[in-house]
Scaffold this motif. Structure first.
Motif, mmCIF file in Angstrom:
data_model
loop_
_atom_site.group_PDB
_atom_site.id
_atom_site.type_symbol
_atom_site.label_atom_id
_atom_site.label_comp_id
_atom_site.label_asym_id
_atom_site.label_seq_id
_atom_site.Cartn_x
_atom_site.Cartn_y
_atom_site.Cartn_z
ATOM 1 N N PHE A 102 0.833 -1.207 0.000
ATOM 2 C CA PHE A 102 0.000 0.000 0.000
ATOM 3 C C PHE A 102 0.866 1.254 0.000
ATOM 4 O O PHE A 102 0.619 2.207 -0.770
ATOM 5 N N LEU A 103 1.899 1.270 0.838
ATOM 6 C CA LEU A 103 2.783 2.425 0.897
ATOM 7 C C LEU A 103 3.554 2.601 -0.408
ATOM 8 O O LEU A 103 3.763 3.725 -0.870
ATOM 9 N N ASN A 104 3.970 1.503 -1.011
ATOM 10 C CA ASN A 104 4.711 1.605 -2.266
ATOM 11 C C ASN A 104 3.860 2.213 -3.377
ATOM 12 O O ASN A 104 4.375 2.956 -4.225
ATOM 13 N N VAL A 105 2.571 1.887 -3.398
ATOM 14 C CA VAL A 105 1.689 2.509 -4.387
ATOM 15 C C VAL A 105 1.627 4.018 -4.163
ATOM 16 O O VAL A 105 1.688 4.806 -5.115
ATOM 17 N N LEU A 106 1.535 4.445 -2.905
ATOM 18 C CA LEU A 106 1.550 5.877 -2.609
ATOM 19 C C LEU A 106 2.855 6.524 -3.039
ATOM 20 O O LEU A 106 2.875 7.690 -3.456
ATOM 21 N N LEU A 107 3.953 5.775 -2.952
ATOM 22 C CA LEU A 107 5.260 6.306 -3.330
ATOM 23 C C LEU A 107 5.491 6.271 -4.828
ATOM 24 O O LEU A 107 6.500 6.777 -5.313
ATOM 25 N N GLY A 108 4.566 5.656 -5.572
ATOM 26 C CA GLY A 108 4.751 5.517 -7.010
ATOM 27 C C GLY A 108 5.724 4.424 -7.373
ATOM 28 O O GLY A 108 6.315 4.454 -8.460
ATOM 29 N N HIS A 109 5.905 3.442 -6.478
ATOM 30 C CA HIS A 109 6.845 2.347 -6.694
ATOM 31 C C HIS A 109 6.103 1.025 -6.873
ATOM 32 O O HIS A 109 4.922 0.906 -6.529
ATOM 33 N N ASN A 110 6.818 0.036 -7.373
ATOM 34 C CA ASN A 110 6.287 -1.316 -7.423
ATOM 35 C C ASN A 110 6.290 -1.926 -6.026
ATOM 36 O O ASN A 110 7.017 -1.457 -5.135
ATOM 37 N N PRO A 111 5.487 -2.962 -5.784
ATOM 38 C CA PRO A 111 5.476 -3.595 -4.455
ATOM 39 C C PRO A 111 6.863 -4.037 -4.031
ATOM 40 O O PRO A 111 7.665 -4.506 -4.837
ATOM 41 N N GLY A 112 7.154 -3.876 -2.759
ATOM 42 C CA GLY A 112 8.467 -4.245 -2.232
ATOM 43 C C GLY A 112 8.567 -3.884 -0.768
ATOM 44 O O GLY A 112 7.571 -3.522 -0.114
ATOM 45 N N LEU A 113 9.768 -3.975 -0.242
ATOM 46 C CA LEU A 113 10.019 -3.682 1.166
ATOM 47 C C LEU A 113 10.028 -2.178 1.401
ATOM 48 O O LEU A 113 10.365 -1.395 0.521
ATOM 49 N N ILE A 114 9.674 -1.792 2.619
ATOM 50 C CA ILE A 114 9.693 -0.392 3.042
ATOM 51 C C ILE A 114 10.703 -0.267 4.181
ATOM 52 O O ILE A 114 10.684 -1.066 5.126
ATOM 53 N N PRO A 115 11.595 0.719 4.128
ATOM 54 C CA PRO A 115 12.564 0.884 5.229
ATOM 55 C C PRO A 115 11.863 1.277 6.527
ATOM 56 O O PRO A 115 10.769 1.840 6.527
#
Length: 485
Positions: free
Chosen positions: A250-263
Motif C-alpha cells: 500500500f505504501l509503495n503505491v503511494l510512493l509511485g513504486h512497485n510492491p516491495g520492502l519499506i525501510p
C-alpha cells in the motif's frame, strides 16, 4: 514589400474600428458571484489553546522519524494521483487560455496560388487557362456586448482555480495517507514482535507441560491447554506478516513504486506526537483546499448562467480584410492589385423550440448542485475536525487505561504462574492470564497507532499552510500560478 503596397491609413482605420468597439462590451448578463452565507459554529466541541499557525508547519517531521519524512518527500515527487492532478491543472490552464483568447480580435494571414482551366462548354467557348495569386490579412472580432465571452472566461478561470485546489486536496490526502500507513506498519511490526515473543514463551511452557505430563506430574488437560495456547499464538505470526506485507505494498503505491520492502525508522513506542493545530471553525473556509475547490466550482457554475443567458441576445461581429490579388505573380504587389473589405454581422435567435430556455435552466440547476456541494463540503469539514479532536482525546484516554490494564495483567500472570508452581491452582488460571495479557498488549499497540493517526487526521482536517509547504517539496507549487493573475 507587402506592407508598403497597402495604404497605412486604412490599416490604422481598421485597427481603430476594432478597438473603438471594445467600450461597447460594457454590460454582463447573469448573476455576479457572492459567497453564500453559511452557518459556522463559534468554537469546537473540544476547545484547543494552541496557536493556529501550528497548522502551517510540516507536521510529519514532528514525529522525529527521518524515514517517515523521506517517504513523504518521495510520495510528493512520484505519487501517480498527484501527477494526474498536476496534469489536470495544466489542462485547465490551457482551457482558460482558450476561453480568454476569444475576447480579443483574431488576426490571420493567408497566401494562395492557383492555376485553373475553365470548361470548354461554359460561357467561354473552348475554355481558357488562368492563374490567381493572393495574399490577405484578415481580422475578426466578436463584440462582447452582453458579457458572454467574459462570463466564459470567468468560468474557465474558476475551473482552473478549482483544479489547483483539487491538486492541493490530493497533496493533503497523500501526505496523510503516507504518515498513517507508516504508523500502521510500525504498529503491525510491534504486534508481530509481541506475537513472536509470546509464541516462543508459550512454546517453552507447552514443552515443559508435555514433559511433566509424560512424567505423570500433571494431567493431560494441562498439557493440552498449554499446547492450544502455543498454537494460537503461533497462528497470529503469519497473520501479522501478511498484514505487514500488504501495508508495505500500500505504501509503495503511494510512493509511485512497485510492491516491495519499506525501510523502517523509529519504533512506534519512540515516535513523538506532533503539536496540536488550532484555529476557529471559520478559518476552515480559507484553509481547506477541498472547500476552496467546491467554492470555485460554484463560481464557475454561476458564471455559466451568464453564458447561457447571453444566447438570448444577438451576436455582433466585425470582420476586415486587406490583401492583394492578381492573375500574374509579377503584378501581385502592385497598386492595382489591392483588395479590401469591412463588414459587420448580427445574428439574433428567433425560434429554437425552447433550446436556449432549457440551456439556462440546465445552467441554473448545475449552479444549485454546486451550491449544495459547497455547503456539504463545509459541513463535512466541521465533522472531520470534530471527529479528529474527539479521536485524539479519547484514544489518549483509552491508551492510558490499556497501559494500566497491561501492567495489571502482567502482574496477574506472574502471580498465577507462582500459584500454579506452588500447587495452589490449576494451569487453566495461568493459561487464561497469559491469553488475556497477550490480547491486552495487542490492543494497546492498536490504540497507540490510532492515537498517532488521529494527529495526522487532525492536520488533514484542519488544512492550512502545510499543504503549500508540501507542494514546495514537489517543485510545482500553485502559489505562482497564472490563474491568480
Amino acid at each position: 514589400m507587402f506592407n508598403s503596397s497597402l495604404n497605412p491609413s486604412r490599416v490604422r482605420n481598421a485597427a481603430a474600428a476594432l478597438l473603438l468597439a471594445l467600450p461597447l462590451s460594457a454590460c454582463m448578463v447573469g448573476p455576479n458571484y457572492q459567497r453564500p452565507e453559511v452557518d459556522v459554529p463559534g468554537a469546537w466541541r473540544l476547545a484547543e489553546t494552541e496557536a493556529g499557525e501550528i497548522s502551517n508547519i510540516a507536521w510529519w517531521d514532528q514525529f522525529q522519524d527521518p524515514v517517515l519524512s523521506n517517504l513523504v518527500r518521495t510520495a510528493l515527487a512520484n505519487n501517480k494521483d498527484l501527477e494526474i492532478a498536476t496534469a489536470n491543472v495544466d489542462q485547465a490552464f490551457a482551457q482558460y487560455g482558450i476561453a480568454r483568447a476569444a475576447q480579443f480580435p483574431q488576426l490571420n494571414a493567408d497566401a494562395s496560388a492557383a492555376r485553373e482551366r475553365s470548361s470548354a462548354t461554359t460561357v467561354v467557348p473552348g475554355g481558357r487557362i488562368f492563374s490567381d495569386y493572393g495574399v490577405n490579412l484578415s481580422a475578426s472580432f466578436e463584440l462582447d456586448v452582453w458579457g458572454k465571452l467574459r462570463r466564459a472566461t470567468e468560468a474557465a478561470r474558476a475551473s482552473l482555480l478549482a483544479s489547483e485546489q483539487g491538486r492541493g486536496t490530493v497533496v493533503l490526502t497523500v501526505v496523510t495517507a503516507v504518515a498513517s500507513g507508516y504508523i500502521q506498519m510500525r504498529a503491525l511490526d510491534r504486534q508481530l514482535e509481541i506475537a513472536q515473543r509470546t509464541s516462543q514463551s508459550l512454546g517453552e511452557a507447552a514443552r515443559l507441560q508435555r514433559v511433566r505430563f509424560e512424567e505423570g506430574a500433571v494431567p493431560e488437560s494441562d498439557y493440552q491447554q498449554a499446547e492450544s495456547q502455543y498454537r494460537e499464538a503461533v497462528a497470529r505470526v503469519p497473520e501479522f506478516e501478511r498484514q505487514i506485507a500488504q501495508q508495505e505494498n500500500f505504501l509503495n503505491v503511494l510512493l509511485g513504486h512497485n510492491p516491495g520492502l519499506i525501510p523502517r525508522g523509529r519504533d512506534i513506542d519512540t515516535l513523538l506526537f506532533p503539536a496540536v493545530p488550532g484555529g476557529l471553525p471559520a478559518s476552515l473556509l480559507e484553509r481547506r483546499p477541498d472547500i476552496r475547490q467546491a467554492e470555485q466550482n460554484l463560481v464557475a457554475a454561476n458564471a455559466d448562467i451568464g453564458v447561457a443567458k447571453a444566447a438570448y441576445f444577438p451576436d455582433i461581429s466585425l470582420t476586415a480584410l486587406l490583401g492583394l490579388e492578381s492573375a500574374q505573380l509579377s503584378d501581385l504587389f502592385k497598386g492595382p492589385s489591392k483588395v479590401w473589405s469591412f463588414g459587420a454581422g448580427v445574428l439574433q435567435p428567433i425560434f429554437n423550440a425552447g433550446r436556449i430556455r432549457s440551456q439556462v435552466a440546465q445552467a441554473e440547476a448545475l449552479q444549485r448542485q454546486a451550491l449544495h456541494a459547497y455547503e456539504k463540503s463545509i459541513i463535512s469539514a466541521f465533522q472531520d475536525v470534530e471527529n479528529a479532536l474527539i479521536d485524539r482525546t479519547k484514544f489518549g484516554q483509552i491508551r492510558e487505561e490499556q497501559a494500566k490494564n497491561v501492567a495489571a495483567l502482567r502482574r496477574f500472570r506472574d502471580l498465577a504462574d507462582l500459584r500454579y508452581r506452588e500447587g495452589a491452582t490449576i494451569y487453566l488460571e495461568v493459561a487464561n492470564a497469559e491469553q488475556s495479557l497477550f490480547n491486552a498488549q495487542l490492543a494497546y499497540v492498536a490504540t497507540q497507532a490510532q492515537l498517532f493517526q488521529s494527529y495526522a487526521n487532525l492536520y488533514k482536517a484542519m488544512g492550512g499552510g502545510w499543504v503549500d509547504e508540501a507542494e514546495g517539496l514537489v517543485g510545482h507549487s500553485l502559489a505562482g500560478s497564472p490563474a491568480t493573475e
